[in-house]
Design a protein around this motif. Structure first.
Motif, PDB file in Angstrom:
ATOM      1  N   LEU A 103     -28.439  32.787  31.965  1.00  0.00           N
ATOM      2  CA  LEU A 103     -27.501  32.016  31.141  1.00  0.00           C
ATOM      3  C   LEU A 103     -27.955  31.914  29.688  1.00  0.00           C
ATOM      4  CD1 LEU A 103     -24.891  30.428  30.998  1.00  0.00           C
ATOM      5  CD2 LEU A 103     -26.150  28.385  31.738  1.00  0.00           C
ATOM      6  N   HIS A 104     -29.207  31.531  29.472  1.00  0.00           N
ATOM      7  CA  HIS A 104     -29.685  31.471  28.098  1.00  0.00           C
ATOM      8  C   HIS A 104     -29.667  32.864  27.466  1.00  0.00           C
ATOM      9  CE1 HIS A 104     -32.278  27.717  29.296  1.00  0.00           C
ATOM     10  NE2 HIS A 104     -30.989  27.544  29.508  1.00  0.00           N
ATOM     11  N   GLY A 105     -30.073  33.882  28.254  1.00  0.00           N
ATOM     12  CA  GLY A 105     -30.135  35.242  27.733  1.00  0.00           C
ATOM     13  C   GLY A 105     -28.808  35.724  27.165  1.00  0.00           C
ATOM     14  N   PRO A 106     -27.709  35.638  27.909  1.00  0.00           N
ATOM     15  CA  PRO A 106     -26.419  36.051  27.343  1.00  0.00           C
ATOM     16  C   PRO A 106     -26.046  35.282  26.078  1.00  0.00           C
ATOM     17  CG  PRO A 106     -26.257  35.952  29.717  1.00  0.00           C
ATOM     18  CD  PRO A 106     -27.606  35.394  29.357  1.00  0.00           C
ATOM     19  N   PHE A 107     -26.371  33.986  26.038  1.00  0.00           N
ATOM     20  CA  PHE A 107     -26.114  33.215  24.817  1.00  0.00           C
ATOM     21  C   PHE A 107     -26.884  33.793  23.635  1.00  0.00           C
ATOM     22  CE2 PHE A 107     -28.042  29.812  22.178  1.00  0.00           C
ATOM     23  CZ  PHE A 107     -26.944  29.524  21.382  1.00  0.00           C
ATOM     24  N   TYR A 108     -28.183  34.066  23.831  1.00  0.00           N
ATOM     25  CA  TYR A 108     -28.990  34.611  22.741  1.00  0.00           C
ATOM     26  C   TYR A 108     -28.450  35.960  22.280  1.00  0.00           C
ATOM     27  CZ  TYR A 108     -32.522  31.176  24.305  1.00  0.00           C
ATOM     28  OH  TYR A 108     -33.198  30.029  24.667  1.00  0.00           O
ATOM     29  N   VAL A 109     -28.079  36.809  23.237  1.00  0.00           N
ATOM     30  CA  VAL A 109     -27.603  38.156  22.904  1.00  0.00           C
ATOM     31  C   VAL A 109     -26.284  38.093  22.148  1.00  0.00           C
ATOM     32  CG1 VAL A 109     -26.744  40.320  23.885  1.00  0.00           C
ATOM     33  CG2 VAL A 109     -28.851  39.299  24.777  1.00  0.00           C
ATOM     34  N   VAL A 110     -25.341  37.324  22.658  1.00  0.00           N
ATOM     35  CA  VAL A 110     -24.044  37.225  21.988  1.00  0.00           C
ATOM     36  C   VAL A 110     -24.217  36.629  20.591  1.00  0.00           C
ATOM     37  CG1 VAL A 110     -21.817  36.039  22.032  1.00  0.00           C
ATOM     38  CG2 VAL A 110     -22.688  37.138  24.105  1.00  0.00           C
ATOM     39  N   ARG A 111     -25.000  35.583  20.486  1.00  0.00           N
ATOM     40  CA  ARG A 111     -25.208  34.964  19.171  1.00  0.00           C
ATOM     41  C   ARG A 111     -25.784  35.955  18.180  1.00  0.00           C
ATOM     42  NH1 ARG A 111     -29.315  29.975  18.779  1.00  0.00           N
ATOM     43  NH2 ARG A 111     -30.742  31.697  19.275  1.00  0.00           N
ATOM     44  N   ALA A 112     -26.673  36.835  18.651  1.00  0.00           N
ATOM     45  CA  ALA A 112     -27.319  37.791  17.753  1.00  0.00           C
ATOM     46  C   ALA A 112     -26.341  38.832  17.221  1.00  0.00           C
ATOM     47  CB  ALA A 112     -28.476  38.475  18.475  1.00  0.00           C
ATOM     48  N   PHE A 113     -25.359  39.231  18.032  1.00  0.00           N
ATOM     49  CA  PHE A 113     -24.440  40.282  17.604  1.00  0.00           C
ATOM     50  C   PHE A 113     -23.130  39.756  17.024  1.00  0.00           C
ATOM     51  CE2 PHE A 113     -27.180  42.748  20.467  1.00  0.00           C
ATOM     52  CZ  PHE A 113     -27.428  43.856  19.658  1.00  0.00           C
ATOM     53  N   LEU A 114     -22.862  38.475  17.178  1.00  0.00           N
ATOM     54  CA  LEU A 114     -21.597  37.931  16.672  1.00  0.00           C
ATOM     55  C   LEU A 114     -21.415  38.108  15.157  1.00  0.00           C
ATOM     56  CD1 LEU A 114     -20.784  34.642  18.617  1.00  0.00           C
ATOM     57  CD2 LEU A 114     -19.256  36.584  18.228  1.00  0.00           C
ATOM     58  N   PRO A 115     -22.437  37.897  14.332  1.00  0.00           N
ATOM     59  CA  PRO A 115     -22.188  38.061  12.887  1.00  0.00           C
ATOM     60  C   PRO A 115     -21.653  39.436  12.515  1.00  0.00           C
ATOM     61  CG  PRO A 115     -24.230  36.860  13.232  1.00  0.00           C
ATOM     62  CD  PRO A 115     -23.782  37.345  14.589  1.00  0.00           C
ATOM     63  N   SER A 116     -22.190  40.492  13.120  1.00  0.00           N
ATOM     64  CA  SER A 116     -21.702  41.837  12.793  1.00  0.00           C
ATOM     65  C   SER A 116     -20.288  42.050  13.330  1.00  0.00           C
ATOM     66  CB  SER A 116     -22.657  42.905  13.332  1.00  0.00           C
ATOM     67  OG  SER A 116     -22.703  42.881  14.745  1.00  0.00           O
ATOM     68  N   MET A 117     -19.974  41.478  14.490  1.00  0.00           N
ATOM     69  CA  MET A 117     -18.615  41.574  15.016  1.00  0.00           C
ATOM     70  C   MET A 117     -17.634  40.813  14.131  1.00  0.00           C
ATOM     71  SD  MET A 117     -19.121  41.162  19.146  1.00  0.00           S
ATOM     72  CE  MET A 117     -19.807  42.490  20.155  1.00  0.00           C
ATOM     73  N   LEU A 118     -18.042  39.645  13.681  1.00  0.00           N
ATOM     74  CA  LEU A 118     -17.175  38.856  12.806  1.00  0.00           C
ATOM     75  C   LEU A 118     -16.920  39.586  11.495  1.00  0.00           C
ATOM     76  CD1 LEU A 118     -18.681  35.325  13.459  1.00  0.00           C
ATOM     77  CD2 LEU A 118     -16.331  36.048  13.979  1.00  0.00           C
ATOM     78  N   ALA A 119     -17.949  40.245  10.980  1.00  0.00           N
ATOM     79  CA  ALA A 119     -17.775  41.001   9.737  1.00  0.00           C
ATOM     80  C   ALA A 119     -16.780  42.147   9.924  1.00  0.00           C
ATOM     81  CB  ALA A 119     -19.122  41.536   9.256  1.00  0.00           C
ATOM     82  N   ALA A 120     -16.812  42.749  11.101  1.00  0.00           N
ATOM     83  CA  ALA A 120     -15.900  43.864  11.395  1.00  0.00           C
ATOM     84  C   ALA A 120     -14.548  43.389  11.901  1.00  0.00           C
ATOM     85  CB  ALA A 120     -16.537  44.787  12.427  1.00  0.00           C
ATOM     86  N   ARG A 121     -14.455  42.096  12.245  1.00  0.00           N
ATOM     87  CA  ARG A 121     -13.258  41.524  12.869  1.00  0.00           C
ATOM     88  C   ARG A 121     -12.858  42.306  14.125  1.00  0.00           C
ATOM     89  NH1 ARG A 121     -11.202  37.412  10.061  1.00  0.00           N
ATOM     90  NH2 ARG A 121      -9.291  37.409  11.334  1.00  0.00           N
ATOM     91  N   PHE A 122     -13.875  42.664  14.873  1.00  0.00           N
ATOM     92  CA  PHE A 122     -13.653  43.371  16.138  1.00  0.00           C
ATOM     93  C   PHE A 122     -14.888  43.229  17.010  1.00  0.00           C
ATOM     94  CE2 PHE A 122     -13.938  46.858  19.096  1.00  0.00           C
ATOM     95  CZ  PHE A 122     -12.657  46.949  19.600  1.00  0.00           C
ATOM     96  N   GLY A 123     -14.672  42.980  18.285  1.00  0.00           N
ATOM     97  CA  GLY A 123     -15.783  42.959  19.226  1.00  0.00           C
ATOM     98  C   GLY A 123     -15.275  42.789  20.644  1.00  0.00           C
ATOM     99  N   ARG A 124     -16.045  43.291  21.588  1.00  0.00           N
ATOM    100  CA  ARG A 124     -15.745  43.137  23.001  1.00  0.00           C
ATOM    101  C   ARG A 124     -17.006  42.640  23.707  1.00  0.00           C
ATOM    102  NH1 ARG A 124     -11.513  43.252  21.077  1.00  0.00           N
ATOM    103  NH2 ARG A 124      -9.864  44.823  21.287  1.00  0.00           N
ATOM    104  N   ILE A 125     -16.897  41.517  24.362  1.00  0.00           N
ATOM    105  CA  ILE A 125     -18.009  40.927  25.103  1.00  0.00           C
ATOM    106  C   ILE A 125     -17.622  40.900  26.580  1.00  0.00           C
ATOM    107  CG2 ILE A 125     -19.426  38.870  25.458  1.00  0.00           C
ATOM    108  CD1 ILE A 125     -18.697  38.184  22.446  1.00  0.00           C
ATOM    109  N   VAL A 126     -18.458  41.493  27.412  1.00  0.00           N
ATOM    110  CA  VAL A 126     -18.218  41.500  28.853  1.00  0.00           C
ATOM    111  C   VAL A 126     -19.471  40.964  29.533  1.00  0.00           C
ATOM    112  CG1 VAL A 126     -17.609  42.856  30.885  1.00  0.00           C
ATOM    113  CG2 VAL A 126     -16.725  43.531  28.626  1.00  0.00           C
ATOM    114  N   ASN A 127     -19.325  39.860  30.231  1.00  0.00           N
ATOM    115  CA  ASN A 127     -20.451  39.242  30.934  1.00  0.00           C
ATOM    116  C   ASN A 127     -20.312  39.490  32.433  1.00  0.00           C
ATOM    117  OD1 ASN A 127     -21.654  38.163  28.573  1.00  0.00           O
ATOM    118  ND2 ASN A 127     -20.229  36.450  28.604  1.00  0.00           N
TER     119      ASN A 127
END
Length: 247
Positions: A112-136
């Protein structure tokens, strides 16, 4: 597109890595410690599609600092990551009355903590691109199973986390969904799955001969959510052959 897959050196994660490569994508994947297994997946990927960019990164996803470091390395090596698949997970089975603090915390930290850390780390680049797909990747045990209170809690939490992501970032072009696998034919199920569980599955799963799923079938669902399911957001997608509970 570029994928980042945790738990990518074996089992379900490895299946997702190889199917993504087969579909024409480049893949960075994380593995906890087995360098030989990671190199094997890299070699298999190269055989599937010569010239594909596939690289494994040693990572314990329960360590926030390391997740940030590896995310920076991946973004430097691949320039972008459009798809994050959280597949890394551990299991420390025990009855609640006997479960240690360590067994509880270790499972929650990775699953649970791991997915949070991973998503948080990549969200800024996804937000900059205004595109992202997250599958848990979850489990049919998210709704509870004897001896699996820590594991069930971690997977149930993953559902809530994913649905919160969908509400926070859907308007930014980032979707988040949960895939719930049933029993799949992997090294883990072949080697450690109790015979009683196999018998239960074969008896009750409404598929021919109560068969287990194949990794290609599960990976196809993940790839659809990553590349074709643009209006699917905040959903729990079962890939269970019709048997959505465990005993």
């Amino acid at each position: 597109m570029n994928f980042f897959v945790t738990g990518g050196s074996r089992g379900i994660g490895a299946g997702i890595v190889l199917e993504a490569v087969r579909a024409g994508h480049d893949v960075a994947f994380a593995y906890r410690s087995n360098d030989d297994a990671a190199r094997k997946i890299e070699a298999e990927a190269a055989a599937i599609r010569p010239g594909a960019k596939v690289k494994g990164y040693a990572l314990d996803v329960s360590r926030s600092d390391r997740v940030g470091e590896v995310a920076d390395e991946v973004l430097s090596d691949f320039d972008s990551v459009e798809v994050v698949v959280n597949c890394a997970g551990i299991n420390r089975a025990n009855l609640v009355v006997s479960m240690s603090d360590e067994e509880w915390h270790d499972v929650l930290a990775t699953n649970l903590h791991g997915p949070f850390y991973v998503v948080r780390a990549f969200l800024p680049s996804m937000l900059a691109a205004r595109f992202g797909r997250i599958v848990n990747i979850s489990s049919i045990q998210h709704s509870g199973a004897a001896g699996q209170a820590n594991y069930a809690a971690s997977k149930a939490g993953l559902h809530g986390f994913t649905q919160a992501l969908a509400k926070e970032y859907g308007r930014k072009g980032i979707t988040a969904n949960v895939v719930v696998p049933g029993f799949f034919d992997t090294d883990m199920t072949r080697e450690t799955m109790p015979q009683a569980a196999k018998d239960y599955w074969q008896q009750y799963c409404p598929m021919p001969k109560g068969r287990m799923g194949t990794l290609a079938e599960l990976a196809a669902t993940v790839l659809f959510l990553a590349t074709g399911g643009s209006f699917i957001n905040g959903q729990v997608v079962p890939v269970t052959g019709g048997l959505d509970w465990t005993y």
